[in-house]
Write a protein that holds these residues in place. Structure first.
Motif, short mmCIF file in Angstrom:
data_model
loop_
_atom_site.label_atom_id
_atom_site.label_comp_id
_atom_site.label_asym_id
_atom_site.label_seq_id
_atom_site.Cartn_x
_atom_site.Cartn_y
_atom_site.Cartn_z
N ASP A 160 1.03 3.06 -5.68
CA ASP A 160 0.74 1.31 -5.75
C ASP A 160 0.05 1.42 -6.44
OD1 ASP A 160 1.09 -1.38 -5.48
OD2 ASP A 160 1.99 -0.53 -4.05
N VAL A 161 -0.52 1.32 -7.77
CA VAL A 161 -1.93 1.26 -8.34
C VAL A 161 -2.64 -0.10 -8.50
CG1 VAL A 161 -1.50 2.92 -10.37
CG2 VAL A 161 -0.65 0.88 -10.72
N GLN A 162 -3.74 -0.03 -7.86
CA GLN A 162 -4.65 -1.90 -8.19
C GLN A 162 -6.01 -0.79 -9.08
OE1 GLN A 162 -4.25 -4.55 -6.90
NE2 GLN A 162 -1.24 -2.85 -5.34
N THR A 163 -7.06 -2.15 -9.00
CA THR A 163 -8.09 -2.73 -9.67
C THR A 163 -8.84 -2.55 -8.21
OG1 THR A 163 -7.35 -3.80 -11.04
CG2 THR A 163 -9.45 -3.89 -10.96
N VAL A 164 -10.01 -2.48 -8.76
CA VAL A 164 -11.34 -1.67 -7.72
C VAL A 164 -12.65 -2.40 -7.93
CG1 VAL A 164 -12.77 0.08 -6.58
CG2 VAL A 164 -9.85 0.51 -6.81
N GLN A 165 -12.59 -2.52 -7.51
CA GLN A 165 -13.77 -4.06 -7.82
C GLN A 165 -15.32 -3.95 -6.79
OE1 GLN A 165 -12.64 -7.67 -9.00
NE2 GLN A 165 -14.65 -8.64 -9.68
N SER A 201 -19.30 -7.25 -9.98
CA SER A 201 -18.93 -7.90 -11.22
C SER A 201 -17.92 -6.28 -12.09
CB SER A 201 -19.56 -8.30 -12.54
OG SER A 201 -20.48 -7.46 -12.41
N ILE A 202 -18.33 -5.50 -11.25
CA ILE A 202 -17.81 -4.50 -11.85
C ILE A 202 -16.29 -3.57 -11.15
CG2 ILE A 202 -18.31 -1.51 -12.30
CD1 ILE A 202 -21.46 -2.39 -11.55
N LYS A 203 -15.77 -3.42 -12.20
CA LYS A 203 -14.18 -3.27 -11.88
C LYS A 203 -13.63 -2.17 -13.00
CE LYS A 203 -11.89 -6.75 -14.51
NZ LYS A 203 -11.89 -8.14 -13.98
N THR A 204 -12.82 -1.37 -11.98
CA THR A 204 -11.71 -0.18 -12.89
C THR A 204 -10.57 -1.23 -13.67
OG1 THR A 204 -10.08 0.35 -11.36
CG2 THR A 204 -12.54 0.99 -10.92
N ASN A 205 -10.46 -0.20 -14.44
CA ASN A 205 -8.92 -0.36 -14.87
C ASN A 205 -8.02 -0.48 -13.59
OD1 ASN A 205 -9.66 -0.53 -17.74
ND2 ASN A 205 -9.52 1.54 -17.98
N PRO A 206 -6.54 -1.31 -13.94
CA PRO A 206 -6.34 -1.84 -13.17
C PRO A 206 -4.52 -0.19 -12.77
CG PRO A 206 -5.11 -2.45 -14.72
CD PRO A 206 -6.46 -1.99 -15.21
N ASN A 207 -5.54 1.04 -12.40
CA ASN A 207 -4.73 2.09 -12.66
C ASN A 207 -5.14 3.40 -11.44
OD1 ASN A 207 -7.22 3.19 -13.75
ND2 ASN A 207 -5.96 4.31 -15.48
N VAL A 208 -5.88 2.45 -10.36
CA VAL A 208 -6.33 3.09 -9.90
C VAL A 208 -4.97 3.57 -8.55
CG1 VAL A 208 -8.07 3.67 -7.66
CG2 VAL A 208 -9.05 2.45 -9.76
N GLY A 209 -4.86 4.89 -8.39
CA GLY A 209 -3.74 5.30 -7.36
C GLY A 209 -4.03 4.82 -5.99
N VAL A 210 -3.18 4.25 -4.96
CA VAL A 210 -3.45 3.91 -3.08
C VAL A 210 -2.50 4.82 -3.38
CG1 VAL A 210 -3.69 2.07 -2.02
CG2 VAL A 210 -4.34 1.06 -4.32
N ALA A 253 -15.41 6.28 -7.89
CA ALA A 253 -17.18 5.90 -6.79
C ALA A 253 -18.06 6.22 -7.59
CB ALA A 253 -17.37 6.94 -5.37
N ARG A 254 -18.15 6.81 -8.22
CA ARG A 254 -18.97 6.75 -9.95
C ARG A 254 -18.66 5.77 -10.72
NH1 ARG A 254 -19.14 11.76 -12.76
NH2 ARG A 254 -16.89 11.82 -12.20
N LYS A 255 -17.60 5.00 -11.13
CA LYS A 255 -17.13 4.15 -11.96
C LYS A 255 -18.23 2.28 -11.09
CE LYS A 255 -15.18 1.70 -15.40
NZ LYS A 255 -15.14 1.48 -15.99
N VAL A 256 -17.35 2.51 -9.95
CA VAL A 256 -17.59 1.14 -9.37
C VAL A 256 -19.57 0.78 -8.88
CG1 VAL A 256 -16.47 -0.51 -7.62
CG2 VAL A 256 -15.10 0.41 -9.53
N PHE A 257 -19.35 2.19 -8.21
CA PHE A 257 -20.54 2.26 -7.80
C PHE A 257 -21.48 3.17 -8.41
CE2 PHE A 257 -17.89 0.64 -4.03
CZ PHE A 257 -18.31 -0.14 -4.18
N ALA A 299 -15.60 -2.90 -1.15
CA ALA A 299 -14.68 -2.94 -2.97
C ALA A 299 -14.05 -3.45 -1.94
CB ALA A 299 -14.22 -0.97 -3.23
N ARG A 300 -13.21 -4.29 -3.24
CA ARG A 300 -12.01 -5.33 -3.14
C ARG A 300 -11.40 -4.28 -3.73
NH1 ARG A 300 -10.41 -10.24 -3.52
NH2 ARG A 300 -12.18 -10.88 -2.41
N ILE A 301 -9.79 -4.18 -3.20
CA ILE A 301 -8.94 -3.15 -3.69
C ILE A 301 -7.95 -4.29 -3.52
CG2 ILE A 301 -7.74 -1.47 -3.99
CD1 ILE A 301 -9.58 0.17 -1.99
N GLY A 302 -7.25 -4.64 -5.29
CA GLY A 302 -6.11 -5.41 -4.96
C GLY A 302 -6.68 -6.60 -4.71
#
Lengths: 407, 242
Positions: A109-114, A117-126, A166-170, A180-183
């Motif tokens: 599954d791939v999701q957005t991690v948020q 207000s900072i969030k990743t692209n919806p391509n983070v492997g879960v 981690a570096r992107k969101v925090f 962190a909000r995942i999905g």
């Protein structure tokens, strides 16, 4: 007559007709480029796969439903296979004697991690993991803690973040302890993995790990699981693989004689599968290059014939002052060969640069395939000789009197 | 005096359709060392064919040709190429220089085919170029030179291997008369220095530079006699006269 003299003459003749020479060797450049670029890219890919596989623990193998690097047909056929369920995995685990580590994981599954207000692209492997699986994957927690049995039993909403995530969101300060909000759900970050570079064409640090139970609860239990088994030692590795295969066949009720309805793969089998796959690519590229080099060779021959006609007088002069047939023959063959080799060198350089775009894409070190560069150079030389011989022979057989009279 | 060229019963027959054309029909003649011979004749007389055979560009249909005591009439292509390289210095009407190469390279070309080492070659070529008075043009291309200068380069190229004979085919044919005179003066000087010169021409006043005149007609020697009123020209300038 020394070879260096012949070479100087050839270079002078090529220089004298720059535009024509460039246009002529363009065909060679393309032919060699296609070989070198593809071989370089494949080398990068292979390095990438090997380095990715070496990240799996030693004498570890995996079992999953779908095949690895297969053709479309095989893939579609495999889609009909039954999922590997938690129950099957549990029963396999109970039967295995030779397994040192046995872990079950779920991917896919791939999701957005948020966070805020900072969030990743919806391509983070879960990934859903058991505590043991984290170790079997060689993932090292650099900060915080790994999964615990408690997390599994409680289906806790906790997550370990890949370094990139981690570096992107925090970006400021530590992620550990944050939410962190995942999905659609909120998870407490319990740890961050050490970066491990990139492999297999993906970013290996762009993922999050959840407890397997939480993952299944969140993303559906009807999901085929991956089983990762590490043999107790290298000696029992093969035996352990056989044990797993046989037991799983029994559990999944595969009739004797039928092929496995799951895929069991190790580093070695992955590499050999990759090689099987690349052989077709290599054959295809070889064929295309052969055609384009053939066309380029005919172009070379054509231009050399024109050149012989244009330089009839020159040939007559050379013969009058003492050039032998062999001198003239050599001069024109060397000219054709040097022309081809110049094209070849450009093709090799551009090909290696082009092929290494794959290295940039996969974040792999650049590759210089010496063997293919040499092969490419040898092929261009051969093309020059083959297609240079006839015009050169024609030049060497000109009658000096006729040639001198030519205007 | 030693004999350089000896032709005995030389014939050359071309097959044109069903017809045999006797371009040369039994030529007998000898040229001694340091002779200055003019071969004359109207077009169709066979003088070009004779020059090609003397220059070892062609072989006779029958007859004997001895160059410096060696029978060259039955040599193969490679042997002839070697003889051309070592024994014969050609000077053509149209100069026949390699347009893309500079003067130095043009002049050293025969030495390259002769297998002379680079340093020796350069030295010899510079010497020959100095001999014709073009040392200051050594890196010029032929198209940067006047017609007379080009012919001097061709002469330097012919001289550079120190050949047994200088074979000049209408050497002034593409030059104005003043420049032509300069070139003929250069030939006179080269002759005085001991070179053997065979000049092919159809111009009387050019032939008069020679000591001996051979007239061809219909493939036969019509006349072979010393030149009575030798023309001795002074070069209009000192260029090339050492």
């Amino acid at each position: 007559m020394q070879f260096s003299e012949v070479l100087i003459m050839a270079l002078a003749a090529i220089r004298a007709n720059k535009l024509r020479s460039i246009l002529t060797l363009l065909g060679i450049v393309v032919g060699v480029f296609s070989i070198i670029a593809v071989m370089t890219a494949l080398q990068v890919l292979q390095n990438s796969i090997e380095s990715g596989l070496s990240q799996l623990g030693a004498h570890t193998f995996q079992i999953q439903k779908m095949p690895v690097m297969s053709g479309r047909e095989k893939w579609l056929k495999a889609l009909k296979r039954k999922d590997i369920t938690q129950m099957q995995a549990q029963r396999l685990k109970e039967r295995m004697i030779l397994a040192g580590l046995f872990s079950v994981e779920a991917w896919g599954d791939v999701q957005t991690v948020q966070s805020g207000s900072i969030k990743t692209n919806p391509n983070v492997g879960v990934v859903g993991e058991e505590p043991i699986g984290v170790a079997a994957n060689n993932w090292i927690v650099k900060e915080g803690r790994s999964l615990s049995e408690n997390d599994i039993q409680n289906s806790a909403y906790v997550a370990i973040l890949g370094d990139d995530v981690a570096r992107k969101v925090f970006p400021h300060g530590s992620a550990v302890g944050s939410i962190a909000r995942i999905g659609n759900n909120r998870y407490t970050v319990i740890g961050v993995f050490e970066p491990k570079g990139n492999a297999l064409g993906g970013n290996s640090d762009n993922f999050v790990v959840l407890p397997l139970s939480t993952f299944l609860q969140e993303y559906g239990k009807k999901r085929s699981l991956n089983i990762m088994i590490q043999a107790k030692n290298a000696e029992t590795y093969e035996e352990c693989m056989e044990e797993a295969r046989n037991n799983l066949r029994t559990i999944r009720k595969v009739p004797p004689g039928d092929e496995d309805d799951f895929t069991l793969f190790s580093n070695d089998s992955l590499i050999s599968t990759f090689n099987d796959f690349t052989i077709y690519v290599k054959l295809g590229v070889g064929f295309i290059s052969f055609i384009s080099l053939l066309a380029a060779g005919v172009g070379i021959m054509n231009i050399m014939l024109v050149s012989v006609t244009e330089r009839t007088k020159e040939i007559g002069i050379r013969k009058a002052i003492g050039a032998r047939r062999a001198n003239i023959l050599g001069q024109f063959i060397v000219e054709a060969v040097v022309l081809c080799q110049i094209g070849g060198i450009f093709g090799i350089i551009i090909g290696i640069l082009g092929g290494n775009i794959a290295a940039i894409a996969f974040h792999m070190p650049a590759v210089f395939p010496v063997d293919w560069a040499l092969i490419g150079f040898a092929i261009t030389t051969l093309v020059g000789v083959i297609f240079g011989v006839y015009p050169a022979w024609k030049a060497s057989n000109l009658d000096p009197i006729e040639a001198l009279r030519f205007e | 005096m030693s004999i350089i060229i000896r032709l005995a019963g030389i014939t050359k027959v071309y097959q044109v359709g069903d017809e045999s054309v006797h371009a040369l029909d039994g030529i007998n003649l000898s040229v001694e060392k340091n002779e200055y011979v003019a071969i004359m004749g109207p077009s169709g007389s066979g003088k070009s064919t004779l020059m090609n055979i003397v220059g070892c560009l062609d072989t006779p249909t029958s007859g004997l040709y001895e160059l410096n005591g060696t029978n060259v009439s039955e040599m193969n292509d490679n042997q002839l190429a070697k003889v051309r390289n070592k024994e014969i210095g050609f000077v053509f009407q149209t100069f026949n220089l390699l347009a893309r190469s500079d003067i130095l390279h043009n002049v050293e070309l025969p030495l390259i085919y002769g297998g002379i080492s680079s340093s020796e070659r350069k030295h010899m070529a510079r010497e020959a170029i100095a001999r014709v008075g073009l040392s200051d043009r050594i890196h010029h291309k032929p198209n940067e030179l006047s017609g007379g200068q080009r012919q001097r380069v061709a002469i330097a190229r012919a001289l550079v291997t120190k050949p047994s004979i200088l074979l000049a085919d209408e050497p002034t044919g593409n030059l104005d008369s003043k420049t032509g005179n300069d070139i003929m003066a250069l030939f006179d000087t080269l002759h005085k220095e001991g070179n053997t010169i065979v000049l092919v021409t159809h111009e009387e006043d050019i032939a008069e530079h020679a000591h001996r005149e051979i007239r061809l007609r219909d493939g036969k020697v019509e006349r072979d006699e010393p030149v009575k009123n030798r023309r001795i020209v002074q070069a209009s300038s000192n260029v090339g006269v050492a």
